[in-house]
Design a protein around this motif. Structure first.
Motif, mmCIF file in Angstrom:
data_model
loop_
_atom_site.group_PDB
_atom_site.id
_atom_site.type_symbol
_atom_site.label_atom_id
_atom_site.label_comp_id
_atom_site.label_asym_id
_atom_site.label_seq_id
_atom_site.Cartn_x
_atom_site.Cartn_y
_atom_site.Cartn_z
ATOM 1 N N LYS A 16 -14.334 -2.316 -3.073
ATOM 2 C CA LYS A 16 -14.342 -0.853 -3.092
ATOM 3 C C LYS A 16 -13.020 -0.297 -2.584
ATOM 4 C CE LYS A 16 -17.216 3.078 -1.680
ATOM 5 N NZ LYS A 16 -18.392 3.506 -0.904
ATOM 6 N N LYS A 17 -12.504 -0.897 -1.523
ATOM 7 C CA LYS A 17 -11.215 -0.453 -0.982
ATOM 8 C C LYS A 17 -10.083 -0.702 -1.980
ATOM 9 C CE LYS A 17 -12.221 -1.136 3.951
ATOM 10 N NZ LYS A 17 -11.900 -1.940 5.146
ATOM 11 N N PHE A 18 -10.136 -1.880 -2.604
ATOM 12 C CA PHE A 18 -9.077 -2.210 -3.571
ATOM 13 C C PHE A 18 -9.125 -1.276 -4.776
ATOM 14 C CE2 PHE A 18 -7.411 -4.540 -7.240
ATOM 15 C CZ PHE A 18 -6.151 -4.883 -6.770
ATOM 16 N N SER A 19 -10.314 -1.015 -5.287
ATOM 17 C CA SER A 19 -10.448 -0.150 -6.464
ATOM 18 C C SER A 19 -10.093 1.304 -6.161
ATOM 19 C CB SER A 19 -11.876 -0.233 -7.028
ATOM 20 O OG SER A 19 -12.815 0.195 -6.063
ATOM 21 N N SER A 20 -10.125 1.676 -4.885
ATOM 22 C CA SER A 20 -9.752 3.037 -4.508
ATOM 23 C C SER A 20 -8.245 3.199 -4.314
ATOM 24 C CB SER A 20 -10.477 3.451 -3.226
ATOM 25 O OG SER A 20 -10.000 2.721 -2.109
ATOM 26 N N HIS A 21 -7.520 2.065 -4.339
ATOM 27 C CA HIS A 21 -6.061 2.085 -4.192
ATOM 28 C C HIS A 21 -5.445 2.317 -5.570
ATOM 29 C CE1 HIS A 21 -2.012 0.932 -3.052
ATOM 30 N NE2 HIS A 21 -2.391 0.747 -1.805
ATOM 31 N N LYS A 22 -4.986 3.522 -5.835
ATOM 32 C CA LYS A 22 -4.557 3.916 -7.179
ATOM 33 C C LYS A 22 -3.361 3.108 -7.670
ATOM 34 C CE LYS A 22 -6.314 8.645 -6.761
ATOM 35 N NZ LYS A 22 -5.960 10.086 -6.763
ATOM 36 N N LEU A 23 -2.369 2.903 -6.818
ATOM 37 C CA LEU A 23 -1.195 2.140 -7.237
ATOM 38 C C LEU A 23 -1.536 0.688 -7.520
ATOM 39 C CD1 LEU A 23 1.674 3.488 -4.920
ATOM 40 C CD2 LEU A 23 1.361 3.869 -7.370
ATOM 41 N N ALA A 24 -2.444 0.124 -6.710
ATOM 42 C CA ALA A 24 -2.858 -1.260 -6.935
ATOM 43 C C ALA A 24 -3.572 -1.399 -8.276
ATOM 44 C CB ALA A 24 -3.762 -1.739 -5.796
ATOM 45 N N MET A 25 -4.437 -0.464 -8.602
ATOM 46 C CA MET A 25 -5.152 -0.511 -9.878
ATOM 47 C C MET A 25 -4.188 -0.316 -11.043
ATOM 48 S SD MET A 25 -8.154 -1.315 -9.113
ATOM 49 C CE MET A 25 -8.878 -1.142 -10.734
ATOM 50 N N LEU A 26 -3.215 0.573 -10.862
ATOM 51 C CA LEU A 26 -2.203 0.771 -11.903
ATOM 52 C C LEU A 26 -1.404 -0.512 -12.116
ATOM 53 C CD1 LEU A 26 -0.554 2.572 -13.835
ATOM 54 C CD2 LEU A 26 0.852 3.233 -11.860
ATOM 55 N N GLY A 27 -0.970 -1.132 -11.010
ATOM 56 C CA GLY A 27 -0.222 -2.380 -11.107
ATOM 57 C C GLY A 27 -1.031 -3.488 -11.756
ATOM 58 N N LEU A 28 -2.317 -3.582 -11.399
ATOM 59 C CA LEU A 28 -3.186 -4.607 -11.977
ATOM 60 C C LEU A 28 -3.346 -4.398 -13.484
ATOM 61 C CD1 LEU A 28 -5.039 -7.029 -11.446
ATOM 62 C CD2 LEU A 28 -6.903 -5.402 -11.035
ATOM 63 N N CYS A 29 -3.525 -3.155 -13.899
ATOM 64 C CA CYS A 29 -3.660 -2.857 -15.332
ATOM 65 C C CYS A 29 -2.390 -3.227 -16.099
ATOM 66 C CB CYS A 29 -3.983 -1.377 -15.543
ATOM 67 S SG CYS A 29 -5.635 -0.894 -15.002
ATOM 68 N N ILE A 30 -1.226 -2.901 -15.521
ATOM 69 C CA ILE A 30 0.046 -3.233 -16.165
ATOM 70 C C ILE A 30 0.204 -4.745 -16.302
ATOM 71 C CG2 ILE A 30 2.560 -3.195 -15.868
ATOM 72 C CD1 ILE A 30 2.218 -0.410 -14.589
ATOM 73 N N LEU A 31 -0.132 -5.473 -15.244
ATOM 74 C CA LEU A 31 -0.010 -6.934 -15.279
ATOM 75 C C LEU A 31 -0.960 -7.560 -16.295
ATOM 76 C CD1 LEU A 31 0.337 -7.761 -11.474
ATOM 77 C CD2 LEU A 31 2.119 -7.886 -13.221
ATOM 78 N N GLY A 277 -2.340 -3.320 -2.313
ATOM 79 C CA GLY A 277 -3.759 -3.004 -2.428
ATOM 80 C C GLY A 277 -4.644 -4.061 -1.786
ATOM 81 N N ILE A 278 -4.284 -5.327 -1.987
ATOM 82 C CA ILE A 278 -5.048 -6.423 -1.366
ATOM 83 C C ILE A 278 -4.930 -6.352 0.148
ATOM 84 C CG2 ILE A 278 -5.210 -8.931 -1.116
ATOM 85 C CD1 ILE A 278 -4.246 -9.147 -4.009
ATOM 86 N N ARG A 279 -3.727 -6.091 0.636
ATOM 87 C CA ARG A 279 -3.516 -5.983 2.081
ATOM 88 C C ARG A 279 -4.363 -4.871 2.680
ATOM 89 N NH1 ARG A 279 2.003 -3.704 3.179
ATOM 90 N NH2 ARG A 279 0.820 -1.874 2.536
ATOM 91 N N ASP A 280 -4.347 -3.700 2.034
ATOM 92 C CA ASP A 280 -5.134 -2.570 2.548
ATOM 93 C C ASP A 280 -6.638 -2.843 2.454
ATOM 94 O OD1 ASP A 280 -2.732 -1.368 2.966
ATOM 95 O OD2 ASP A 280 -2.881 0.043 1.288
ATOM 96 N N ALA A 281 -7.056 -3.520 1.379
ATOM 97 C CA ALA A 281 -8.485 -3.795 1.197
ATOM 98 C C ALA A 281 -9.012 -4.794 2.218
ATOM 99 C CB ALA A 281 -8.737 -4.313 -0.215
ATOM 100 N N LEU A 282 -8.171 -5.743 2.601
ATOM 101 C CA LEU A 282 -8.595 -6.778 3.539
ATOM 102 C C LEU A 282 -8.405 -6.372 4.997
ATOM 103 C CD1 LEU A 282 -7.205 -9.925 1.704
ATOM 104 C CD2 LEU A 282 -9.591 -9.226 1.895
ATOM 105 N N ASP A 283 -7.779 -5.221 5.204
ATOM 106 C CA ASP A 283 -7.571 -4.726 6.564
ATOM 107 C C ASP A 283 -8.849 -4.023 7.020
ATOM 108 O OD1 ASP A 283 -6.808 -3.645 8.958
ATOM 109 O OD2 ASP A 283 -4.894 -2.857 8.227
ATOM 110 N N SER A 284 -9.554 -4.624 7.949
ATOM 111 C CA SER A 284 -10.842 -4.072 8.404
ATOM 112 C C SER A 284 -10.692 -2.758 9.158
ATOM 113 C CB SER A 284 -11.548 -5.091 9.313
ATOM 114 O OG SER A 284 -10.722 -5.399 10.440
ATOM 115 N N LYS A 285 -9.463 -2.433 9.566
ATOM 116 C CA LYS A 285 -9.255 -1.197 10.318
ATOM 117 C C LYS A 285 -9.170 0.019 9.406
ATOM 118 C CE LYS A 285 -6.737 -3.585 14.024
ATOM 119 N NZ LYS A 285 -5.448 -3.704 14.730
ATOM 120 N N LEU A 286 -8.940 -0.237 8.106
ATOM 121 C CA LEU A 286 -8.833 0.870 7.172
ATOM 122 C C LEU A 286 -10.200 1.240 6.623
ATOM 123 C CD1 LEU A 286 -5.668 -0.173 5.139
ATOM 124 C CD2 LEU A 286 -5.811 1.483 6.980
ATOM 125 N N LYS A 287 -10.429 2.508 6.410
ATOM 126 C CA LYS A 287 -11.690 2.976 5.871
ATOM 127 C C LYS A 287 -11.508 3.399 4.429
ATOM 128 C CE LYS A 287 -13.543 4.639 10.289
ATOM 129 N NZ LYS A 287 -14.065 5.810 11.017
#
Length: 290
Positions: A16-31, A277-287
């Protein structure tokens, strides 16, 4: 049962955190689009990056050649697609080699300490004391430039990042109560490492893998641009740029250097966005942002 539910909840939260990261999703789609293109298009369009069109030397974009041709009449679009294959292959394989060398060495140094810590960490310090690009250039020139040489050299010389990272994490994890409890009940070292240590040190490894892949693509392109990487007629984005560095080409034939330059920047930025995006998603301190 509770442990399984907890793990499922954790993975759902990470996703959920990863999918909410817009740049990460954009990068994943491009790749994903890039990977699909470099795999499917050569087959679907029967692209040939090596055969010269004797009637179209340095032809501009249009007609039978979407992005024109180079000085020898080879199709630029075909070489761009095949060059993407090579650049992505070198980036992913070299990062995998670095991971396969660095993670076991970092585990040995962090978990057993003592002589293993001294040997591995001092070797890492020695490797890191040399300018990486200079050392890569020297080794590639001695062995001989090729796709596999470049991949191997970049991979072997990149192990220190993974070793240092896993070493620092293992030093912390080995002192945790659950590790001490596992030791107390007689759990052997190998099962303990795979069950408790590696899973808890996996997140930073995964994040570093993405950044290492981007760095490897840049290094390969730099080597190819300097003439010491992937050798013609085999295409990579770096040697396509190398072949287009004359003033005449830069000023009058932008179709030879603009597309590979854009794709190189786009790919590296996309990989870095996914890593963020992976870093932010795996960081338990981020909501998760609602």
């Amino acid at each position: 049962m509770k442990e399984t539910i907890k793990k499922d909840s954790y993975y759902r939260d990470v996703l959920k955190k990863f999918s909410s990261h817009k740049l990460a999703m954009l990068g994943l789609c491009i790749l994903l689009v890039e990977v699909l293109l470099v795999v499917v298009l050569p087959i679907a369009m029967q692209l040939d990056p090596y055969t010269s069109d004797v009637l179209a030397f340095s032809a501009p974009p249009g007609g039978a050649h979407i992005l024109g041709t180079d000085d020898t009449g080879r199709d630029v679009f075909a070489r761009l697609i095949y060059g993407g294959r090579v650049s992505l292959l070198v980036g992913i394989l070299s990062a995998t080699i670095s991971l396969c060398i660095g993670v076991p060495l970092g585990l040995l140094a962090g978990y057993y300490k003592g002589i293993w810590e001294t040997i591995v960490m001092r070797c890492a310090d020695i490797f890191m004391s040399f300018p990486s690009m200079i050392l890569i250039l020297v080794l590639v020139s001695v062995i001989g430039p090729s796709v596999w040489t470049v991949t191997l050299v970049i991979g072997v010389l990149g192990w220190t990042d993974f070793a240092k990272l896993i070493y620092g994490n293992v030093l912390s994890i080995r002192e945790k109560e659950y590790v001490e409890s596992a030791k107390a009940v007689g759990t052997k070292d190998l099962p303990l490492l795979f069950k408790y240590v590696i899973p808890n040190a996996f997140a930073p490894i995964l994040i570093n893998f993405t950044f290492r892949t981007a760095q490897a693509i840049i290094q390969e392109s730099s080597l190819s641009f300097l003439g010491m990487g992937v050798q013609p007629p085999q295409a990579s984005w770096g040697n396509i740029l190398y072949a287009a560095q004359s003033i005449t080409v830069l000023s009058a034939r932008p179709w030879l250097w603009v597309p590979p330059g854009i794709l190189l920047v786009l790919t590296v930025c996309s990989i870095n966005f996914v890593g963020d995006g992976i870093r932010d998603a795996l960081d338990s301190k981020l909501k998760v942002k609602k």
